[in-house]
Write a protein that holds these residues in place. Structure first.
Motif, PDB file in Angstrom:
ATOM      1  N   PRO A  71       0.809  -1.214   0.000  1.00 35.33           N
ATOM      2  CA  PRO A  71       0.000   0.000   0.000  1.00 35.33           C
ATOM      3  C   PRO A  71       0.848   1.272   0.000  1.00 35.33           C
ATOM      4  CG  PRO A  71      -0.104  -1.076   2.138  1.00 35.33           C
ATOM      5  CD  PRO A  71       0.642  -1.990   1.228  1.00 35.33           C
ATOM      6  N   VAL A  72       0.285   2.320  -0.589  1.00 36.63           N
ATOM      7  CA  VAL A  72       0.938   3.625  -0.592  1.00 36.63           C
ATOM      8  C   VAL A  72       0.209   4.595   0.338  1.00 36.63           C
ATOM      9  CG1 VAL A  72       1.924   3.376  -2.899  1.00 36.63           C
ATOM     10  CG2 VAL A  72      -0.351   4.356  -2.637  1.00 36.63           C
ATOM     11  N   ARG A  73      -0.894   4.124   0.929  1.00 40.68           N
ATOM     12  CA  ARG A  73      -1.672   4.935   1.868  1.00 40.68           C
ATOM     13  C   ARG A  73      -1.732   4.231   3.223  1.00 40.68           C
ATOM     14  NH1 ARG A  73      -4.003   5.358  -3.069  1.00 40.68           N
ATOM     15  NH2 ARG A  73      -4.331   7.479  -3.797  1.00 40.68           N
ATOM     16  N   CYS A  74      -1.823   5.021   4.288  1.00 38.19           N
ATOM     17  CA  CYS A  74      -1.950   4.452   5.627  1.00 38.19           C
ATOM     18  C   CYS A  74      -3.336   3.827   5.779  1.00 38.19           C
ATOM     19  CB  CYS A  74      -1.714   5.531   6.691  1.00 38.19           C
ATOM     20  SG  CYS A  74      -2.977   6.826   6.746  1.00 38.19           S
ATOM     21  N   GLU A  75      -3.507   3.070   6.830  1.00 37.61           N
ATOM     22  CA  GLU A  75      -4.773   2.354   7.047  1.00 37.61           C
ATOM     23  C   GLU A  75      -5.956   3.324   7.111  1.00 37.61           C
ATOM     24  OE1 GLU A  75      -7.400  -0.708   7.393  1.00 37.61           O
ATOM     25  OE2 GLU A  75      -5.270  -0.918   7.004  1.00 37.61           O
ATOM     26  N   ALA A  76      -5.789   4.438   7.797  1.00 38.17           N
ATOM     27  CA  ALA A  76      -6.886   5.406   7.935  1.00 38.17           C
ATOM     28  C   ALA A  76      -7.293   5.967   6.565  1.00 38.17           C
ATOM     29  CB  ALA A  76      -6.480   6.542   8.875  1.00 38.17           C
ATOM     30  N   CYS A  77      -6.320   6.333   5.748  1.00 35.18           N
ATOM     31  CA  CYS A  77      -6.626   6.873   4.421  1.00 35.18           C
ATOM     32  C   CYS A  77      -7.205   5.806   3.498  1.00 35.18           C
ATOM     33  CB  CYS A  77      -5.382   7.510   3.811  1.00 35.18           C
ATOM     34  SG  CYS A  77      -4.891   9.041   4.640  1.00 35.18           S
ATOM     35  N   ARG A  78      -6.760   4.551   3.663  1.00 30.58           N
ATOM     36  CA  ARG A  78      -7.348   3.468   2.868  1.00 30.58           C
ATOM     37  C   ARG A  78      -8.816   3.282   3.225  1.00 30.58           C
ATOM     38  NH1 ARG A  78      -2.265   0.292   3.877  1.00 30.58           N
ATOM     39  NH2 ARG A  78      -3.476  -0.941   5.331  1.00 30.58           N
ATOM     40  N   GLN A  79      -9.143   3.380   4.496  1.00 37.09           N
ATOM     41  CA  GLN A  79     -10.537   3.246   4.929  1.00 37.09           C
ATOM     42  C   GLN A  79     -11.395   4.375   4.374  1.00 37.09           C
ATOM     43  OE1 GLN A  79     -12.012   0.691   6.428  1.00 37.09           O
ATOM     44  NE2 GLN A  79     -10.061  -0.379   6.409  1.00 37.09           N
ATOM     45  N   VAL A  80     -10.875   5.599   4.385  1.00 39.06           N
ATOM     46  CA  VAL A  80     -11.612   6.746   3.848  1.00 39.06           C
ATOM     47  C   VAL A  80     -11.894   6.534   2.364  1.00 39.06           C
ATOM     48  CG1 VAL A  80     -11.433   9.210   3.287  1.00 39.06           C
ATOM     49  CG2 VAL A  80     -10.803   8.411   5.560  1.00 39.06           C
ATOM     50  N   ARG A  81     -10.883   6.114   1.615  1.00 43.86           N
ATOM     51  CA  ARG A  81     -11.072   5.863   0.177  1.00 43.86           C
ATOM     52  C   ARG A  81     -12.086   4.751  -0.072  1.00 43.86           C
ATOM     53  NH1 ARG A  81      -7.827   7.637  -3.923  1.00 43.86           N
ATOM     54  NH2 ARG A  81      -7.934   5.622  -4.968  1.00 43.86           N
ATOM     55  N   LYS A  82     -12.037   3.721   0.751  1.00 45.36           N
ATOM     56  CA  LYS A  82     -12.981   2.610   0.613  1.00 45.36           C
ATOM     57  C   LYS A  82     -14.409   3.107   0.833  1.00 45.36           C
ATOM     58  CE  LYS A  82     -13.880  -2.013   2.377  1.00 45.36           C
ATOM     59  NZ  LYS A  82     -13.438  -3.066   3.298  1.00 45.36           N
ATOM     60  N   GLN A  83     -14.607   3.926   1.862  1.00 49.51           N
ATOM     61  CA  GLN A  83     -15.939   4.473   2.134  1.00 49.51           C
ATOM     62  C   GLN A  83     -16.409   5.375   0.999  1.00 49.51           C
ATOM     63  OE1 GLN A  83     -15.369   6.306   5.957  1.00 49.51           O
ATOM     64  NE2 GLN A  83     -15.980   4.469   7.067  1.00 49.51           N
ATOM     65  N   GLN A  84     -15.497   6.167   0.434  1.00 47.25           N
ATOM     66  CA  GLN A  84     -15.862   7.044  -0.673  1.00 47.25           C
ATOM     67  C   GLN A  84     -16.295   6.233  -1.887  1.00 47.25           C
ATOM     68  OE1 GLN A  84     -12.251   9.335  -1.070  1.00 47.25           O
ATOM     69  NE2 GLN A  84     -12.958  10.926   0.340  1.00 47.25           N
ATOM     70  N   LYS A  85     -15.597   5.136  -2.152  1.00 49.02           N
ATOM     71  CA  LYS A  85     -15.958   4.278  -3.279  1.00 49.02           C
ATOM     72  C   LYS A  85     -17.328   3.637  -3.055  1.00 49.02           C
ATOM     73  CE  LYS A  85     -11.326   3.109  -4.827  1.00 49.02           C
ATOM     74  NZ  LYS A  85     -10.333   2.036  -5.014  1.00 49.02           N
ATOM     75  N   GLU A  86     -17.604   3.198  -1.826  1.00 46.38           N
ATOM     76  CA  GLU A  86     -18.896   2.592  -1.504  1.00 46.38           C
ATOM     77  C   GLU A  86     -20.027   3.609  -1.673  1.00 46.38           C
ATOM     78  OE1 GLU A  86     -19.771  -0.606  -0.766  1.00 46.38           O
ATOM     79  OE2 GLU A  86     -17.712  -1.109  -1.274  1.00 46.38           O
ATOM     80  N   THR A  87     -19.789   4.826  -1.249  1.00 47.81           N
ATOM     81  CA  THR A  87     -20.799   5.889  -1.360  1.00 47.81           C
ATOM     82  C   THR A  87     -21.112   6.174  -2.815  1.00 47.81           C
ATOM     83  OG1 THR A  87     -20.026   6.871   0.708  1.00 47.81           O
ATOM     84  CG2 THR A  87     -21.377   8.255  -0.699  1.00 47.81           C
ATOM     85  N   LYS A  88     -20.100   6.210  -3.671  1.00 50.61           N
ATOM     86  CA  LYS A  88     -20.300   6.494  -5.083  1.00 50.61           C
ATOM     87  C   LYS A  88     -21.130   5.411  -5.769  1.00 50.61           C
ATOM     88  CE  LYS A  88     -16.318   9.401  -5.914  1.00 50.61           C
ATOM     89  NZ  LYS A  88     -15.056   9.577  -6.678  1.00 50.61           N
ATOM     90  N   LYS A  89     -21.043   4.179  -5.288  1.00 51.97           N
ATOM     91  CA  LYS A  89     -21.812   3.080  -5.891  1.00 51.97           C
ATOM     92  C   LYS A  89     -23.313   3.325  -5.785  1.00 51.97           C
ATOM     93  CE  LYS A  89     -18.759  -0.856  -5.202  1.00 51.97           C
ATOM     94  NZ  LYS A  89     -18.621  -2.163  -4.508  1.00 51.97           N
ATOM     95  N   TYR A  90     -23.728   4.007  -4.717  1.00 56.57           N
ATOM     96  CA  TYR A  90     -25.155   4.173  -4.451  1.00 56.57           C
ATOM     97  C   TYR A  90     -25.685   5.537  -4.843  1.00 56.57           C
ATOM     98  CZ  TYR A  90     -24.312  -0.129  -1.948  1.00 56.57           C
ATOM     99  OH  TYR A  90     -23.946  -1.411  -1.636  1.00 56.57           O
ATOM    100  N   GLU A  91     -24.876   6.331  -5.506  1.00 57.65           N
ATOM    101  CA  GLU A  91     -25.348   7.654  -5.935  1.00 57.65           C
ATOM    102  C   GLU A  91     -25.981   7.585  -7.290  1.00 57.65           C
ATOM    103  OE1 GLU A  91     -21.999  10.275  -5.611  1.00 57.65           O
ATOM    104  OE2 GLU A  91     -22.303  10.542  -3.476  1.00 57.65           O
TER     105      GLU A  91
END
Length: 53
Positions: free
Chosen positions: A33-53
């Motif tokens: 990974p090139v991102r820390c765990e916290a930033c990976r979680q934020v990106r994951k949540q952003q991707k999940e949110t975009k799926k339902y928009e």
């Protein structure tokens, strides 16, 4: 295998990839990974949110 310290691409904080994590990523065929765990979680949540928009 020694621990690897990296700097997060997003927030700039240092994070460690330990031996167990290195083996897991290598076994899955993923790059480290090139991102820390916290930033990976934020990106994951952003991707999940975009799926339902």
């Amino acid at each position: 295998m020694a621990d690897i310290t990296r700097q997060c691409k997003d927030c700039g904080k240092s994070f460690v990839i330990n031996e167990g994590q290195q083996k897991w990523f290598k076994n899955k065929g993923f790059s480290f990974p090139v991102r820390c765990e916290a930033c990976r979680q934020v990106r994951k949540q952003q991707k999940e949110t975009k799926k339902y928009e």
